[in-house]
Design an enzyme around this catalytic site. Structure first.
Site, PDB file in Angstrom:
ATOM      1  N   GLY A 312       0.824  -1.202   0.000  1.00  0.00           N
ATOM      2  CA  GLY A 312       0.000   0.000   0.000  1.00  0.00           C
ATOM      3  C   GLY A 312       0.859   1.253   0.000  1.00  0.00           C
ATOM      4  CB  SER A 313      -0.090   4.743   0.788  1.00  0.00           C
ATOM      5  OG  SER A 313      -1.155   4.784  -0.134  1.00  0.00           O
ATOM      6  CB  THR A 314       4.115   2.125   3.805  1.00  0.00           C
ATOM      7  OG1 THR A 314       3.788   0.811   3.324  1.00  0.00           O
ATOM      8  CG2 THR A 314       3.236   2.449   5.000  1.00  0.00           C
ATOM      9  CE  LYS A 316       0.184   6.287  -2.567  1.00  0.00           C
ATOM     10  NZ  LYS A 316      -1.017   6.997  -2.085  1.00  0.00           N
ATOM     11  CD  GLU A 755      -4.714   6.362   5.384  1.00  0.00           C
ATOM     12  OE1 GLU A 755      -3.860   5.639   5.892  1.00  0.00           O
ATOM     13  OE2 GLU A 755      -5.480   7.047   6.059  1.00  0.00           O
TER      14      GLU A 755
END
Length: 755
Positions: A312-314, A316, A755
């Protein structure tokens, strides 16, 4: 007649001669032909030997706290054949049930154990109930056996009760559940099971010693006989990088989130980003290796190295670092948020806010955790080939090399455009392990170097007393120091922006924290689930010189609205704050989240209760809380503390520990103490106070007039940290008032889906 006598004499002589010849031949055969064989048998009968068990190596944390060790224990075995031969089966059975607490059916099956031919066995090991018992229990059983021997001797029976007690070692884990999946365990049969116990089994396992000598019939050593002695060699001591206190913080925080959200599992890793020493590796559910048989196998699984998930967004953070390094990230550049199409796919990729936030900057996109922003950065600007190269360079789709068995590898799958685009924000084409992710983000934090994570700090040979210390290993440089610095500053705003930052729930008063939330949909039946998520948060502090990095992952919390910001960020905050204090990492004090013109919020600490503790323990507890302290008196037990337990104080506030109640105690330096605490300390010491001003003490003077003592104190409305410069009052700050407003930490939670 005479002739018959002569014949009989000759015949007898011949027989005697033949017997004599046979005897000579037999003696020759025994002493010459078979001499070596009979000598070996004799020496075997004369010889006796005793084995000295070696101890398995101890496992400790970085401070020497024992996590696994060998302790003396006792194994019990019985001889059913002898027991029944002496007719004592009832007494023995009752003793085994009473003293060892063994079930009746287990006792009976062992005491009455027979072979297929109906004869009793001569040896049965009592592995269920009589294996690795404590000394107290062994002493009770030995006392029973000695009494039974006396009874048998009086009845003129064999004085062997058929009960045998052998001294051995058992593996114990003094910290119980602390780091259980990391350490592993040793089974009752001595087999190494998982974790450090398995990886370093060859080093931890020693070699038994023995002594051999010849004895006579009374079992006394024969004078002049050879003695062979080989000393036991104990296993090596393994010192881990784990800090037992920080490990405890992580496990305590995970238990709270498990209790609240009932996830399938929860994982936390704490490391030093500069070296990738693992300071904590926690998983829930957990187990107690002392009683491993009471837990399900799933409780023993180390998700930190063995579980694969879409991050997920971690994730990014990695795309951001690559974009900064390649010069394609402009924080002030505007783009249209909400949705974006990729070539070859009719379905758009959307932000977790399906309609977006309008036209916003890329820095705002980072704070909002916009998927569209990262599709533009990763897919459109970097491109699939370069993006995959960065992912590989950061260590994904390959083992980190950490010294834990069963480390998973993960994958990077870039077949379709949508997979590449989704990978840029942590879904679709990437599957990672927690240990891979924390190592990669640590490289962003530490200046751009990918470090190999490790858990063994040193190995010590007890025989030679030589110690091998593990040195940090740099795998490769992945981004420049300048790119790292910029990434840290941008990621700090994800946490420090108390309105727009998705990581605002990870904000820690007084510390500069950088981080990123993650809420990844799980794949169920080849489709993304609409209500099952893996939520996470990864962050590090202090931003200007990162000392700690923490990753928290919660798999399938039972709240459909539970995202990384709501669930994982508070867990991160608890672990990070306690760990920073434990390591005496000073706060920055300034609140970097406030808007221009607002008053900064100060860090405040609740004083722990140390009354009744020994001075050393009280000292450690206050040190871990991040508070200075001073002892009053020479006693060993803290009888009183000022301020009292539960008081909210500034980090510079000294806690005074009174260790004895008697006259002539010295007066401590009260600088920075509140008027209330100053009055309490003066009353305790039997000193009169003369007070000028109000607020906090900034100077003091003791005046002694005969038997009386008067303490003049000057007070100011300012705290010590606000007006002292090298111990003097800063006149320019004279009119600053006390009672600063605190920034609201309870901002309304926005949707974190995706997220």
């Amino acid at each position: 007649m005479i002739k018959r006598i002569k014949l009989r004499t000759l015949l007898l002589g011949g027989v005697i001669t033949l017997l004599f010849l046979f005897l000579i031949f037999h003696i020759y055969k025994v002493q010459v032909v078979e001499g070596s064989m009979w000598l070996q048998l004799a020496e075997k009968r004369w010889s006796t030997s005793e084995t000295f068990k070696s101890k398995r190596g101890t496992i400790t944390d970085r401070s020497g706290n024992v996590l696994a060790m060998d302790a003396i224990a006792y194994n019990v075995s019985i001889n059913p054949k002898l027991i029944h031969g002496a007719g004592i089966e009832d007494e023995v059975s009752e003793a085994l049930k009473t003293i060892l607490g063994m079930p009746e059916d287990t006792v009976n099956s062992n005491v009455n154990a027979k072979r297929d031919d109906g004869t009793y066995y001569s040896n049965r090991e009592l592995r269920k109930g009589g294996w690795q018992i404590e000394k107290e229990v062994a002493d009770q059983l030995k006392a029973f056996s000695d009494e039974l021997k006396k009874k048998l001797s009086m009845e003129k029976k064999a004085a062997d009760t058929g009960i045998y007690i052998e001294e051995t070692y058992e593996r114990i884990y003094p910290q119980h559940k602390i780091a259980s999946q990391l350490i592993g365990y040793i089974s009752i049969d001595g087999e190494n099971k998982m974790g450090v116990e398995s990886t370093f089994n060859d080093l931890l396992t020693g070699s038994d010693g023995h002594i051999s000598y010849q004895k006579d019939g009374q079992k006394v050593q024969i004078a002049g006989s050879d003695v062979e002695y080989v000393a036991p060699k104990n296993g090596q001591k393994i010192e881990l990088t784990i800090d037992a206190d920080i490990q405890g913080y992580a496990e305590e925080a995970l238990r709270s989130v498990v209790q609240q959200y009932s996830p399938k599992s929860a994982t936390a890793i704490v490391a030093d980003p500069n070296t990738m020493e693992i300071l904590a590796m926690a998983n829930m559910p957990d187990f107690d290796p002392n009683n491993y048989g009471d837990s399900d196998y799933s409780n023993m699984y180390n998700h930190a190295v063995g579980s694969l998930y879409e991050p997920g967004s971690t994730f990014k953070i990695v795309t951001l670092a690559a974009a900064i390094e390649e010069g394609v990230f402009d924080p002030d550049e505007l783009y249209q948020s909400g949705s974006i199409y990729v070539p070859g796919d009719p379905n758009p990729i959307r932000d977790h806010n399906r309609y977006g936030w309008g036209k916003i900057s890329f820095l705002q996109g980072l704070k909002f955790s916009s998927n569209v922003a990262f599709v533009k950065l990763g897919f459109e600007r970097l491109g699939g080939e370069k993006l995959k190269a960065y992912f590989n360079n950061f260590g994904f789709a390959q083992k980190t090399g950490i010294e834990i068995p069963n480390e998973a590898v993960g994958t990077i799958r870039f077949q379709y455009n949508r997979e590449i685009a989704a990978a840029a924000f942590g879904q679709g084409g990437v599957v990672v392990t927690p240990i891979q992710q924390i190592a990669a983000v640590a490289a962003v934090a530490n200046g751009g170097e990918l470090m190999q994570p490790y858990i063994v700090k040193s190995k010590t040979d007890p025989t030679t007393q030589t110690t091998i210390v593990t040195e940090p290993t740099t795998v490769r440089r992945v981004i420049s120091e300048e790119s790292s610095k910029l990434a840290n500053e941008y990621l700090e705003q994800v946490v420090s922006d108390r309105i727009d930052g998705t990581g605002r729930n990870a904000y820690i008063e007084g510390y500069r924290v950088a981080g990123k939330t993650g809420t990844a949909q799980k794949v169920i039946g080849n489709k993304y689930s609409s209500d099952k998520y893996v939520v996470s948060f990864i962050g590090y502090a202090p931003v200007d010189d990162p000392q700690l990095i923490v990753l928290v992952i919660v798999d399938e919390p039972n709240d459909k609205n539970a995202g990384g910001s709501k669930v994982a960020a508070p867990v991160f905050r608890e672990i990070m704050l306690k760990s920073l204090r434990k390591l005496n990492i000073a706060p920055n004090y300034e609140n970097i989240a406030v808007e221009e013109g607002e008053t900064p919020t100060e860090v405040m600490i609740t004083t722990p209760d140390v009354t009744g503790m020994k001075g050393g323990l009280a000292k450690e507890k206050l040190k871990n809380a991040g508070l200075p302290f001073e002892f009053i008196g020479d006693g060993s037990i803290v009888e009183q503390q000022i301020p009292t337990a539960g008081t909210l104080v500034h980090p510079t506030q000294t806690v005074y520990l009174v260790t004895e109640q008697k006259e002539n105690l010295s007066i401590p330096d009260l600088t920075g103490v509140s008027l209330r605490d100053a009055v309490e300390i003066a009353a305790l010491l039997g000193v009169q106070l003369k007070i000028e001003g109000a607020g906090y003490v900034y100077s003091q003077q003791l005046i002694e007039d005969g038997k009386s003592k008067v303490l003049n104190i000057m007070l100011s409305p300012l705290k010590e940290s606000e007006y002292y410069v090298d111990g003097t009052l800063d006149k320019a700050d004279k009119d600053v008032t006390d009672g600063l407003d605190e920034t609201d930490d309870g901002a309304e939670e926005q949707s974190t889906s995706g997220e």
